[in-house]
Design a protein around this motif. Sequence first.
Motif, PDB file in Angstrom:
ATOM      1  N   ARG A 274      36.319 -59.793 -41.199  1.00 20.24           N
ATOM      2  CA  ARG A 274      37.317 -60.124 -40.177  1.00 20.24           C
ATOM      3  C   ARG A 274      37.807 -58.796 -39.640  1.00 20.24           C
ATOM      4  NH1 ARG A 274      43.265 -62.727 -41.036  1.00 20.24           N
ATOM      5  NH2 ARG A 274      43.682 -63.203 -38.849  1.00 20.24           N
ATOM      6  N   VAL A 275      37.425 -58.481 -38.405  1.00 15.85           N
ATOM      7  CA  VAL A 275      37.730 -57.141 -37.883  1.00 15.85           C
ATOM      8  C   VAL A 275      38.935 -57.142 -36.954  1.00 15.85           C
ATOM      9  CG1 VAL A 275      35.406 -56.222 -38.163  1.00 15.85           C
ATOM     10  CG2 VAL A 275      35.986 -57.447 -36.074  1.00 15.85           C
ATOM     11  N   GLY A 276      39.459 -58.336 -36.623  1.00 14.49           N
ATOM     12  CA  GLY A 276      40.666 -58.431 -35.803  1.00 14.49           C
ATOM     13  C   GLY A 276      41.287 -59.786 -36.055  1.00 14.49           C
ATOM     14  N   GLY A 277      42.300 -60.167 -35.297  1.00 12.79           N
ATOM     15  CA  GLY A 277      42.982 -61.453 -35.502  1.00 12.79           C
ATOM     16  C   GLY A 277      42.004 -62.613 -35.608  1.00 12.79           C
ATOM     17  N   GLU A 278      41.330 -62.909 -34.487  1.00  7.55           N
ATOM     18  CA  GLU A 278      40.338 -64.006 -34.517  1.00  7.55           C
ATOM     19  C   GLU A 278      38.975 -63.448 -34.125  1.00  7.55           C
ATOM     20  OE1 GLU A 278      41.198 -62.831 -31.527  1.00  7.55           O
ATOM     21  OE2 GLU A 278      40.609 -64.664 -30.438  1.00  7.55           O
ATOM     22  N   GLU A 279      38.758 -62.195 -34.505  1.00  7.34           N
ATOM     23  CA  GLU A 279      37.499 -61.515 -34.198  1.00  7.34           C
ATOM     24  C   GLU A 279      36.745 -61.255 -35.501  1.00  7.34           C
ATOM     25  OE1 GLU A 279      37.839 -58.761 -30.754  1.00  7.34           O
ATOM     26  OE2 GLU A 279      36.723 -57.436 -32.098  1.00  7.34           O
ATOM     27  N   ILE A 280      35.491 -61.694 -35.530  1.00  7.66           N
ATOM     28  CA  ILE A 280      34.701 -61.601 -36.769  1.00  7.66           C
ATOM     29  C   ILE A 280      33.400 -60.857 -36.460  1.00  7.66           C
ATOM     30  CG2 ILE A 280      33.523 -62.964 -38.555  1.00  7.66           C
ATOM     31  CD1 ILE A 280      35.505 -65.300 -37.452  1.00  7.66           C
ATOM     32  N   ALA A 281      33.067 -59.885 -37.293  1.00  9.96           N
ATOM     33  CA  ALA A 281      31.813 -59.143 -37.102  1.00  9.96           C
ATOM     34  C   ALA A 281      30.833 -59.517 -38.205  1.00  9.96           C
ATOM     35  CB  ALA A 281      32.074 -57.649 -37.139  1.00  9.96           C
ATOM     36  N   VAL A 282      29.562 -59.594 -37.848  1.00 13.51           N
ATOM     37  CA  VAL A 282      28.525 -59.865 -38.858  1.00 13.51           C
ATOM     38  C   VAL A 282      27.414 -58.840 -38.676  1.00 13.51           C
ATOM     39  CG1 VAL A 282      26.831 -61.505 -39.729  1.00 13.51           C
ATOM     40  CG2 VAL A 282      29.026 -62.345 -38.899  1.00 13.51           C
ATOM     41  N   LEU A 283      27.152 -58.069 -39.721  1.00 17.57           N
ATOM     42  CA  LEU A 283      26.091 -57.063 -39.680  1.00 17.57           C
ATOM     43  C   LEU A 283      24.841 -57.677 -40.281  1.00 17.57           C
ATOM     44  CD1 LEU A 283      25.968 -53.967 -38.959  1.00 17.57           C
ATOM     45  CD2 LEU A 283      25.984 -53.588 -41.406  1.00 17.57           C
ATOM     46  N   LEU A 284      23.716 -57.536 -39.579  1.00 17.91           N
ATOM     47  CA  LEU A 284      22.481 -58.191 -40.026  1.00 17.91           C
ATOM     48  C   LEU A 284      21.399 -57.141 -40.285  1.00 17.91           C
ATOM     49  CD1 LEU A 284      22.475 -60.939 -37.255  1.00 17.91           C
ATOM     50  CD2 LEU A 284      23.202 -61.252 -39.623  1.00 17.91           C
ATOM     51  N   PRO A 285      21.275 -56.665 -41.539  1.00 20.74           N
ATOM     52  CA  PRO A 285      20.183 -55.727 -41.833  1.00 20.74           C
ATOM     53  C   PRO A 285      18.833 -56.437 -41.698  1.00 20.74           C
ATOM     54  CG  PRO A 285      21.824 -55.766 -43.600  1.00 20.74           C
ATOM     55  CD  PRO A 285      22.112 -56.932 -42.719  1.00 20.74           C
ATOM     56  N   GLU A 286      17.793 -55.665 -41.410  1.00 23.51           N
ATOM     57  CA  GLU A 286      16.424 -56.211 -41.318  1.00 23.51           C
ATOM     58  C   GLU A 286      16.328 -57.327 -40.293  1.00 23.51           C
ATOM     59  OE1 GLU A 286      13.814 -54.968 -42.956  1.00 23.51           O
ATOM     60  OE2 GLU A 286      15.075 -53.519 -44.020  1.00 23.51           O
ATOM     61  N   THR A 287      17.111 -57.261 -39.211  1.00 24.10           N
ATOM     62  CA  THR A 287      17.098 -58.340 -38.215  1.00 24.10           C
ATOM     63  C   THR A 287      16.952 -57.750 -36.826  1.00 24.10           C
ATOM     64  OG1 THR A 287      18.621 -59.531 -39.656  1.00 24.10           O
ATOM     65  CG2 THR A 287      18.361 -60.383 -37.429  1.00 24.10           C
ATOM     66  N   ASP A 288      15.884 -58.153 -36.114  1.00 23.20           N
ATOM     67  CA  ASP A 288      15.683 -57.622 -34.763  1.00 23.20           C
ATOM     68  C   ASP A 288      16.432 -58.481 -33.747  1.00 23.20           C
ATOM     69  OD1 ASP A 288      14.218 -59.897 -34.490  1.00 23.20           O
ATOM     70  OD2 ASP A 288      12.257 -58.919 -34.597  1.00 23.20           O
ATOM     71  N   ARG A 289      16.299 -58.108 -32.475  1.00 20.57           N
ATOM     72  CA  ARG A 289      17.086 -58.763 -31.430  1.00 20.57           C
ATOM     73  C   ARG A 289      16.804 -60.257 -31.358  1.00 20.57           C
ATOM     74  NH1 ARG A 289      16.152 -60.448 -26.378  1.00 20.57           N
ATOM     75  NH2 ARG A 289      17.912 -60.363 -24.898  1.00 20.57           N
ATOM     76  N   ALA A 290      15.517 -60.638 -31.412  1.00 21.56           N
ATOM     77  CA  ALA A 290      15.165 -62.060 -31.256  1.00 21.56           C
ATOM     78  C   ALA A 290      15.761 -62.892 -32.390  1.00 21.56           C
ATOM     79  CB  ALA A 290      13.640 -62.212 -31.229  1.00 21.56           C
ATOM     80  N   ALA A 291      15.631 -62.373 -33.633  1.00 21.34           N
ATOM     81  CA  ALA A 291      16.151 -63.130 -34.787  1.00 21.34           C
ATOM     82  C   ALA A 291      17.671 -63.190 -34.739  1.00 21.34           C
ATOM     83  CB  ALA A 291      15.681 -62.470 -36.081  1.00 21.34           C
ATOM     84  N   ALA A 292      18.303 -62.099 -34.288  1.00 20.39           N
ATOM     85  CA  ALA A 292      19.772 -62.070 -34.223  1.00 20.39           C
ATOM     86  C   ALA A 292      20.275 -63.080 -33.196  1.00 20.39           C
ATOM     87  CB  ALA A 292      20.242 -60.661 -33.882  1.00 20.39           C
ATOM     88  N   LEU A 293      19.558 -63.134 -32.072  1.00 19.67           N
ATOM     89  CA  LEU A 293      19.933 -64.062 -30.997  1.00 19.67           C
ATOM     90  C   LEU A 293      19.847 -65.514 -31.481  1.00 19.67           C
ATOM     91  CD1 LEU A 293      20.784 -63.746 -28.083  1.00 19.67           C
ATOM     92  CD2 LEU A 293      18.387 -63.786 -27.407  1.00 19.67           C
ATOM     93  N   GLN A 294      18.757 -65.783 -32.194  1.00 23.93           N
ATOM     94  CA  GLN A 294      18.536 -67.140 -32.731  1.00 23.93           C
ATOM     95  C   GLN A 294      19.647 -67.511 -33.730  1.00 23.93           C
ATOM     96  OE1 GLN A 294      14.866 -67.388 -34.854  1.00 23.93           O
ATOM     97  NE2 GLN A 294      14.421 -69.443 -34.146  1.00 23.93           N
ATOM     98  N   LEU A 295      19.960 -66.567 -34.613  1.00 27.12           N
ATOM     99  CA  LEU A 295      20.999 -66.824 -35.623  1.00 27.12           C
ATOM    100  C   LEU A 295      22.362 -67.004 -34.946  1.00 27.12           C
ATOM    101  CD1 LEU A 295      21.946 -66.939 -38.597  1.00 27.12           C
ATOM    102  CD2 LEU A 295      22.230 -64.473 -38.510  1.00 27.12           C
ATOM    103  N   ALA A 296      22.659 -66.137 -33.974  1.00 31.75           N
ATOM    104  CA  ALA A 296      23.964 -66.215 -33.284  1.00 31.75           C
ATOM    105  C   ALA A 296      24.120 -67.583 -32.629  1.00 31.75           C
ATOM    106  CB  ALA A 296      24.062 -65.101 -32.250  1.00 31.75           C
ATOM    107  N   GLU A 297      23.051 -68.066 -32.031  1.00 28.01           N
ATOM    108  CA  GLU A 297      23.097 -69.380 -31.356  1.00 28.01           C
ATOM    109  C   GLU A 297      23.370 -70.484 -32.379  1.00 28.01           C
ATOM    110  OE1 GLU A 297      23.529 -71.610 -28.402  1.00 28.01           O
ATOM    111  OE2 GLU A 297      22.906 -69.547 -27.938  1.00 28.01           O
ATOM    112  N   ARG A 298      22.693 -70.382 -33.533  1.00 30.09           N
ATOM    113  CA  ARG A 298      22.878 -71.389 -34.578  1.00 30.09           C
ATOM    114  C   ARG A 298      24.323 -71.360 -35.106  1.00 30.09           C
ATOM    115  NH1 ARG A 298      21.449 -70.901 -39.760  1.00 30.09           N
ATOM    116  NH2 ARG A 298      20.054 -69.140 -39.475  1.00 30.09           N
ATOM    117  N   LEU A 299      24.858 -70.172 -35.267  1.00 30.84           N
ATOM    118  CA  LEU A 299      26.226 -70.059 -35.799  1.00 30.84           C
ATOM    119  C   LEU A 299      27.251 -70.542 -34.769  1.00 30.84           C
ATOM    120  CD1 LEU A 299      25.928 -66.591 -37.617  1.00 30.84           C
ATOM    121  CD2 LEU A 299      26.048 -68.851 -38.678  1.00 30.84           C
TER     122      LEU A 299
END
Length: 364
Positions: A274-299
């Motif tokens: 939790r990096v701010g009031g209602e702001e959340i950061a997620v760091l994804l090691p071993e994850t390229d742009r396509a996989a990150a995009l797919q995961l972000a959409e699912r979340l």
Amino acid sequence: MFRTTIPPALMPAYLAAGMHNAGRAYIQCIRLAMVTLLVFGVRDWLVAPHEIAQQTIAIRCLPLALGLALLLRTHARPGARELYWSAYLFMNVMIVSLAAIYALLPNGLLLNHTALFMVPMLGALFTPTLPPMLFVLANCVVSTQLALWWQPPDPLALASLNASLAIVFAFTVFLALHGIRARQHQFLLERRLHEDATRDPMTGAYNRRYFRDIAKTEINRAKRHQRPLSLLLFDLDHFKSINDRYGHATGDRVICQSIDTLQRGLRASDVLARVGGEEIAVLLPETDRAAALQLAERLREAIADGQLALNADALLHWQTSVGVATLRDTDLQLEDLLARADTRLYEAKRGGRNRVVASTALAA
Ligand SMILES: Nc1nc2c(ncn2[C@@H]2O[C@H](COP(=O)(O)OP(=O)(O)OP(=O)(O)O)[C@@H](O)[C@H]2O)c(=O)[nH]1
């Protein structure tokens, strides 16, 4: 009755934390005991009758060889559990071999029992748990009684030896219990301090400062090994109006539930904070742009599908916008990645919210 205060799930961490001081102390004791075995082996050679000296030296060689093997093994694989078990094994073998030697020497136990009785007391100074020390003590009692049976002293000496044994027993349990309590208390305190320093108290998620520390390490690792790494930045949509309409307590529950939802959709190696009031950061090691995009959409969908029961017939739904950034060769630090994710998040808000925006594939 003494009860351990360390929950079973924390036991490996407790043993590993104690390895650096108690474990090292055990190893020093094994080294010291080996030197003593050598010195007394020479003494036996000089003063004991030839035949007895041969037998006692042969017995002393047993713990010596075991001690050497344990030192080499723990040096090669210094795991916490192995280290402790090595020390307990060594203590038991020392007790049995000393009792055997004293049974061979004339008046052996009567004249030399201090060394034997010292073994459990030294062990009690460093042990992180009680059961193995109780086993060492039981061994001390049995071995001593066998030596006394083999070479019985006069009744007065026997009573005096058994009284000493009882004192050693009580003193060892006392030392062990107090030492264990102190070590467990210190472990839990240090853990608590670490939790307070690294976690957000409301949600239990990592805080911004700890996220920065982990992110720096992960970014360095990804750059060194030329591995992909991505960052997702979530900001709940119209959160101010949730607070205004339903109150701050409901707003807090929305933040907690969002973090729960995200956490359940991540791998163990992903780092959420939790990096701010209602702001959340997620760091994804071993994850390229396509996989990150797919995961972000699912979340994003998982959050939009969630709901909070306000009362018997009112359900609250909310949504989130997401900015996605993927590590580039030109990125020098976390701030570069964060700034890009923040820009994409801003675009997602401007584009109508409840959406994911990532940098183009060329400029990930
Ligand atoms: N309940 C609660 N509210 C918080 C907390 N931290 C920050 N906030 C509130 O979160 C709101 C953030 O609102 P903004 O980011 O300005 O805007 P928004 O309403 O989310 O709108 P957009 O982000 O543009 O969709 C503010 O009203 C803060 O007071 C918290 O821990 N609990």
